[in-house]
Motif scaffolding. Structure first.
Motif, PDB file in Angstrom:
ATOM      1  N   MET A 232      -2.406  58.267 -25.490  1.00 35.22           N
ATOM      2  CA  MET A 232      -1.330  58.877 -26.286  1.00 35.22           C
ATOM      3  C   MET A 232      -1.282  60.388 -26.042  1.00 35.22           C
ATOM      4  O   MET A 232      -0.197  60.978 -25.996  1.00 35.22           O
ATOM      5  N   GLY A 233      -2.451  60.980 -25.868  1.00 33.74           N
ATOM      6  CA  GLY A 233      -2.505  62.412 -25.563  1.00 33.74           C
ATOM      7  C   GLY A 233      -1.756  62.732 -24.279  1.00 33.74           C
ATOM      8  O   GLY A 233      -1.092  63.774 -24.173  1.00 33.74           O
ATOM      9  N   GLU A 234      -1.853  61.823 -23.301  1.00 33.87           N
ATOM     10  CA  GLU A 234      -1.112  62.040 -22.047  1.00 33.87           C
ATOM     11  C   GLU A 234       0.403  61.982 -22.304  1.00 33.87           C
ATOM     12  O   GLU A 234       1.156  62.798 -21.776  1.00 33.87           O
ATOM     13  N   ILE A 235       0.838  61.017 -23.101  1.00 32.02           N
ATOM     14  CA  ILE A 235       2.281  60.931 -23.433  1.00 32.02           C
ATOM     15  C   ILE A 235       2.727  62.209 -24.146  1.00 32.02           C
ATOM     16  O   ILE A 235       3.788  62.770 -23.829  1.00 32.02           O
ATOM     17  N   VAL A 295       2.037  67.116 -14.778  1.00 33.35           N
ATOM     18  CA  VAL A 295       1.141  66.827 -15.906  1.00 33.35           C
ATOM     19  C   VAL A 295       0.166  65.731 -15.469  1.00 33.35           C
ATOM     20  O   VAL A 295       0.607  64.678 -14.997  1.00 33.35           O
ATOM     21  N   PRO A 296      -1.138  65.969 -15.581  1.00 33.17           N
ATOM     22  CA  PRO A 296      -2.091  64.928 -15.164  1.00 33.17           C
ATOM     23  C   PRO A 296      -2.055  63.710 -16.096  1.00 33.17           C
ATOM     24  O   PRO A 296      -1.953  63.855 -17.313  1.00 33.17           O
ATOM     25  N   THR A 297      -2.123  62.519 -15.509  1.00 25.03           N
ATOM     26  CA  THR A 297      -2.073  61.274 -16.291  1.00 25.03           C
ATOM     27  C   THR A 297      -3.134  60.307 -15.787  1.00 25.03           C
ATOM     28  O   THR A 297      -2.807  59.212 -15.301  1.00 25.03           O
ATOM     29  N   PRO A 298      -4.406  60.708 -15.867  1.00 21.37           N
ATOM     30  CA  PRO A 298      -5.452  59.858 -15.271  1.00 21.37           C
ATOM     31  C   PRO A 298      -5.500  58.449 -15.856  1.00 21.37           C
ATOM     32  O   PRO A 298      -5.699  57.490 -15.118  1.00 21.37           O
ATOM     33  N   ILE A 299      -5.282  58.329 -17.156  1.00 16.65           N
ATOM     34  CA  ILE A 299      -5.372  56.992 -17.759  1.00 16.65           C
ATOM     35  C   ILE A 299      -4.107  56.190 -17.463  1.00 16.65           C
ATOM     36  O   ILE A 299      -4.162  55.068 -16.956  1.00 16.65           O
ATOM     37  N   LEU A 300      -2.962  56.777 -17.765  1.00 20.72           N
ATOM     38  CA  LEU A 300      -1.713  56.001 -17.646  1.00 20.72           C
ATOM     39  C   LEU A 300      -1.426  55.601 -16.203  1.00 20.72           C
ATOM     40  O   LEU A 300      -0.810  54.562 -15.958  1.00 20.72           O
TER      41      LEU A 300
END
Lengths: 334, 334
Positions: A232-235, A295-300
């Motif tokens: 959610m932090g990535e979103i 924007v980095p999105t390592p999880i998503l």
């Protein structure tokens, strides 16, 4: 009284049709599956908002978009409530005959995901595009049985097509009145509300699908905190780069939103039914925005790769993928 | 002639027993499942290396470790070929009665994963710990039916217990002779070989399990390159921080190692059978090393969280997890 064509009459579209009918509009359904049967029997609806209905029918039911426009060339709204699967079909192509025959029609999108309006506005720059973020909990049990257990609550705004804003806003507000102001609510920034819904949909919905596990078990297992929350932090970071502020309170709200029940999000239900997942609009779309703003999105990004595997299997089961008997992969072992 | 006790007589352990018997050793099997039946009928083995066997039996079959040590207190080797599930049971606890009654016994670990030797060496610092990295393709079809289709090839070394190296090396080399030097190969650095095997096991094995998809479909779908290869890069980075160099060629070798077939790695087979996964020794162990050296593991950390969900479901299905009827999760919605 508005003339409204609804394409996609599952849990969301049927309740929309019911509410629009109850508010005095003339509603036509395009029904693709079980048309003959549904035309005869109509729908059996249990609705916590719109009352229980037996053998309910809208003003008209047709089998195809072609039949719909043969009947009427002056639709005020075409409401799309099908699944959004841009990797499989184009919504613009499906509604094109309606827009061409009803040039003043406003296009209303009641679909999941982000930036689903862009291809519509690009294809039909002279039509108003109304975007609806539906929060309803309504399930299509099949064969015309619709069960709406959670309140009908849809946020409505216009997606700016670049022309004068005032007429666009006017059409969106007129649609709110047509739907019923108890259930539909006008919002200035509908894109913000799409981002906010993604907090849940891009995380719980996707990860429950991959793990084939409801959100309650994820929560019990500690994964709500160890994986869902950082996702959610990535979103939030992507939304922020795109000019939309989602707060930690929004995050808290979504983490606990399924309350005390073991809830299966829509995409997990799709997987269990063998339906394709709306992963492109729910996850690929925000990842595309992330790429744009670095924007980095390592999880998503990992979640997306894994969903690709799941979608591949769903497509294979539907006969949409052909597999070679032997792979052209050379092993040094063999 | 050595006296060897084997615990865990599935695909790997049974073939090990057969080879050790054929090389003149006295082999005792501890058989936990289907003991009475197997004691009567023995094993039916199809082996590309050790010949086909009907109703084959080792020197002795016992039902428990207690029965094994009641029969003999002078085992030279205790070979462990059970699954390594430190989150469920301790291998050290299981073999403790053997080590206590056969004080000179060398412990041979034929299990998957990394650093499985550490708790053994810690529990039994005066015993030699022999570590075997098995590359065999052998399947336990159940009810004593063993099918070995891929060559028996096991790399053997000692895991340094901190005492003089020479006697440890000697015991490991003696075990190679006992097993048969055509199939067992002495290596100086067995930990390096465990890392190398992890290139496959921490990536394909884990991700095939999560997606419930064989490695061939992953490859067809492009995920071998988009996800598996970067995940292998993380294993290489952790191994490097720990002093073990894995090369890009190793990576290439593993990416293509399943060749032209749609191969299901062991952990995926476990999931399909409802068995618990060896995720702690295969994935948590290298992640612990990564943490020690501050090596970033964005992909493997997500994979681990997802595997936790899968393991939770496997445990639930086995009745090892109790779920509350209602979750103590407060929703602002409800």
């Amino acid at each position: 009284m508005a003339k409204i064509l609804i394409i996609g009459t599952g849990g969301v579209g049927t309740i929309a049709g019911l509410s629009l009918t109850q508010h005095g509009n003339e509603v036509t359904f395009v029904v693709r599956s079980n048309f003959e049967e549904l035309k005869k029997t109509g729908y059996n609806i249990e609705s916590c908002d719109h009352g229980d209905q037996t053998n309910w029918k809208p003003h008209r039911m047709v089998n195809s978009v072609q039949e719909a426009i043969a009947n009427d060339k002056n639709y005020d709204y075409v409401l799309v409530a099908m699944k959004a699967l841009p990797d499989v079909f184009s919504t613009a192509d499906i509604i094109r005959p309606v827009v061409e025959s009803s040039p003043n029609v406003a296009i209303v999108l009641f679909q999941n995901g982000l930036n689903i309006e862009e291809p519509i506005v690009k294809a039909f720059p002279n039509n108003v595009c109304v975007s609806g973020v539906s929060m309803i909990g309504s399930t299509n049990l099949g064969a015309g049985e619709i069960h709406q257990a959670e309140p009908d609550y849809v946020k409505i705004g216009y997606f700016d097509n670049g022309s004068d804003k005032a007429p666009q806003e006017k059409r969106a507000k007129e649609f709110v009145q047509a739907y019923g102001p108890k259930f539909a609510h006008y919002v200035d920034d509908v894109v913000y509300h799409r981002w906010r819904k993604l907090l849940y949909n891009a995380t719980f919905n996707t990860i429950c699908s991959i793990t084939r596990m409801d959100s309650g078990r994820l929560w019990l297992n500690g994964v709500s905190d160890s994986l869902i929350r950082p996702a959610m932090g990535e979103i939030r970071a992507i939304a922020k780069a795109d000019g939309h502020i989602l707060t930690e309170e929004d995050e808290d709200y979504m983490i606990d939103s399924d309350g005390e029940v073991y809830y299966k999000p829509s995409m997990l239900v799709d997987v269990e039914k063998g339906n394709l997942m709306e992963m492109e609009v729910i996850l690929k779309a925000p990842l595309d925005v992330a790429k744009k703003y670095n924007v980095p999105t390592p999880i998503l990004s990992v979640v997306y790769e894994l969903l690709k595997c799941l979608q591949f299997q769903l497509k294979e089961a539907k006969g949409m993928v052909e597999l070679p008997e032997k792979l052209e992969r050379k092993s040094a072992l063999h």
